[in-house]
Enzyme design. Structure first.
Site, short mmCIF file in Angstrom:
data_model
loop_
_atom_site.label_atom_id
_atom_site.label_comp_id
_atom_site.label_asym_id
_atom_site.label_seq_id
_atom_site.Cartn_x
_atom_site.Cartn_y
_atom_site.Cartn_z
N MET A 3 6.69 -1.81 -4.01
CA MET A 3 6.08 -0.49 -3.77
C MET A 3 5.14 -0.23 -4.94
O MET A 3 5.58 -0.18 -6.08
CB MET A 3 7.20 0.58 -3.72
CG MET A 3 6.69 1.98 -3.50
SD MET A 3 8.03 3.15 -3.10
CE MET A 3 8.87 3.30 -4.65
N HIS A 4 3.87 -0.13 -4.65
CA HIS A 4 2.93 0.04 -5.77
C HIS A 4 1.73 0.91 -5.44
O HIS A 4 0.94 1.23 -6.30
CB HIS A 4 2.42 -1.32 -6.22
CG HIS A 4 1.44 -1.94 -5.25
ND1 HIS A 4 1.82 -2.45 -4.04
CD2 HIS A 4 0.10 -2.09 -5.32
CE1 HIS A 4 0.76 -2.90 -3.40
NE2 HIS A 4 -0.30 -2.70 -4.14
N ARG A 5 1.57 1.31 -4.16
CA ARG A 5 0.35 2.03 -3.81
C ARG A 5 0.32 3.38 -4.52
O ARG A 5 1.35 4.08 -4.58
CB ARG A 5 0.28 2.28 -2.31
CG ARG A 5 0.05 1.02 -1.59
CD ARG A 5 -0.66 1.10 -0.30
NE ARG A 5 -0.86 -0.26 0.10
CZ ARG A 5 -1.89 -1.01 -0.27
NH1 ARG A 5 -2.86 -0.51 -0.98
NH2 ARG A 5 -1.95 -2.27 0.10
N ASP A 30 5.01 -1.46 0.75
CA ASP A 30 3.75 -0.80 1.12
C ASP A 30 2.59 -1.79 1.01
O ASP A 30 1.43 -1.39 1.01
CB ASP A 30 3.52 0.45 0.26
CG ASP A 30 3.51 0.18 -1.23
OD1 ASP A 30 3.50 -1.00 -1.63
OD2 ASP A 30 3.49 1.15 -2.01
N ARG A 34 2.12 -0.78 -12.14
CA ARG A 34 1.84 0.64 -11.87
C ARG A 34 3.13 1.42 -11.56
O ARG A 34 3.35 2.51 -12.08
CB ARG A 34 0.89 0.74 -10.68
CG ARG A 34 0.59 2.16 -10.25
CD ARG A 34 -0.10 2.18 -8.89
NE ARG A 34 -1.49 1.80 -8.94
CZ ARG A 34 -2.49 2.62 -9.29
NH1 ARG A 34 -2.24 3.86 -9.60
NH2 ARG A 34 -3.73 2.19 -9.30
#
Ligand code: UD1
Length: 397
Positions: free
Chosen positions: A237-239, A317, A273
């Site tokens: 999950m990084h968006r 994501d 991130r």
């Protein structure tokens, strides 16, 4: 003929590998590989070159991190110098990262033909930086190589002439097919141990687990050495839309920590991130001290493929992982409200369900999928030979 192809960020590397190999079969082609340097950590970049046998980039623009405008601007300035020096016949860009957009614009301003691999995908979500990159690149490109027929339809609806659109299949699946045997041979527990973020805590946890008697094993905290037997959930999950806002990240994390991790260990290959934002929102300590939240560093290609092959469920994501789950048959909860890859959705025969970032939706889908059987689906032309088709079209154009 001279071809300059451009990569910048992690999702480009698995796409360029088969293309480099395909071009090698044309002795008349001189291929120059440019890395913009957007992703520069060994684990985000160099590791993929080594694992996938991608030749070292001929040129690295070393643009590094920054805002979108900074990344695109710096890339354009540096790439313009490359093009003036190299004067290629073609610039080939891949995917939807900042390098894709920056280098297609630069190529066209230098009157050089541009080909886009993975053209025609549309999420219709203009808040996604990747959608902006896709639209700009497709509008400018002379050859648009599409992964599926839905993408052909998108391009036609936008008025792209038929002779520019080439339906060739999904180049990422070339890499998957070539590498899957190697990945399958890896041991999942070694992957987790070798990539664990907090290796001391990890050793302590497994050490404690080994000291428990067999009768007590049901009460054990999950230990990484047990992953294969227990079943596990894989996650990325990084968006920005999922991790940058407290109101979104905190409730999702509460669901993972308070509900999911009580049932199954979650192996989370965590992007820089996401790691930064967990720290900013004060969740980092709780996440690393939860024995069932198994944080691993960004994984290499084979390790990620192996993780996917063995997972009961993938929560992600990422665009590329939706496609890999589709071909491997791993039920996939896509933590987005839309996708540019609708062919991977369950309603189209794939393995993925869109769950956005609302906890109720993620929870419902989680319960409906956690015991679901694997169901692999291979869309048309996702056959491992896409790069060969692309090289042939460009060389004979
Ligand atoms: C980029 C792509 C995205 C892709 C993702 C996969 C664009 C617009 N986005 O997003 O489509 O899904 O890569 O990883 O191109 N950082 C490091 N080490 C690195 C690279 C980045 O620590 O090697 C850190 C930077 O400090 C930065 C953050 O990660 O703040 C995000 O990196 P950036 O390249 O801006 O975009 P991604 O979110 O990785």
């Amino acid at each position: 003929m001279k071809i300059v192809s451009v990569v910048g960020a992690r999702p480009n590397f698995m796409k360029v590998a088969p293309f480099c190999r395909a071009l090698k079969t044309y002795p008349e082609v001189r291929h120059v590989l440019v890395h913009t340097g957007q992703h520069y950590d060994v684990r985000m970049s160099e590791q993929f070159f080594k694992e996938l046998g991608i030749p070292n980039p001929d040129i690295n623009l070393e643009i590094g991190s920054g805002s979108h405008a900074e990344q695109v601007g710096r890339t354009m300035m540096a790439f313009e110098r490359v093009l003036r020096e190299e004067r290629p016949d073609w610039v080939v860009v891949l995917g939807d990262v900042n390098a894709t957009c920056a280098c297609s614009i630069t190529a066209k301003k230098e009157h050089i033909k541009c080909a886009h691999i993975e053209a025609g995908l549309r999420s219709r979500d203009m808040d996604m930086p990747e959608e902006v990159n896709r639209l700009v690149t497709d509008r400018l490109s002379d050859l648009l190589f599409t992964p599926d027929r839905l993408s052909n339809a998108n391009l036609k609806a936008e008025g792209v002439p038929d002779d520019k659109i080439k339906f060739v299949g999904n180049i990422m699946i070339d890499t998957l097919e070539r590498e899957r045997e190697k990945a399958a041979a890896l041991d999942i527990n070694s992957i987790v141990r070798e990539n664990a973020i907090d290796s001391n805590a990890e050793k302590q946890r497994c050490g404690e687990a080994e000291n428990y008697s067999k009768e007590n094993s049901a009460a054990l905290p999950f230990c990484h050495s047990e992953l294969g037997n227990q079943g596990y959930i894989a996650m990325t999950m990084h968006r920005p839309s999922n991790v940058d806002q407290r109101e979104t990240l905190v409730p999702a994390m509460r669901f993972f920590l308070d509900e999911v991790s009580k049932e199954y260990p979650i192996v989370w290959a965590i992007h820089p991130r996401a790691q930064k934002m967990l720290k900013e929102f004060g969740l980092w300590e709780e996440v690393v001290s939860n024995p069932n939240m198994i944080l691993v560093k960004p994984l290499g290609y084979h390790a990620m493929l192996r993780l996917n092959m063995g997972a009961r469920l993938f929560m992600t994501d990422s665009g590329g992982l939706q496609e890999e789950c589709c071909v491997l048959g791993t039920p996939c909860l896509t933590m987005r409200w839309n996708t540019e890859r609708p062919i991977t959705l369950m309603e189209n025969g794939g393995a993925s369900i869109l769950v956005g970032n609302a906890v109720e939706k993620i929870r419902d889908a989680y319960h409906s999928q956690i015991n679901a059987p694997r169901h692999a689906m291979r869309p048309e032309l996702w056959d491992g030979h896409t790069a060969e088709r692309i090289a042939e079209v460009i060389v004979n154009h």
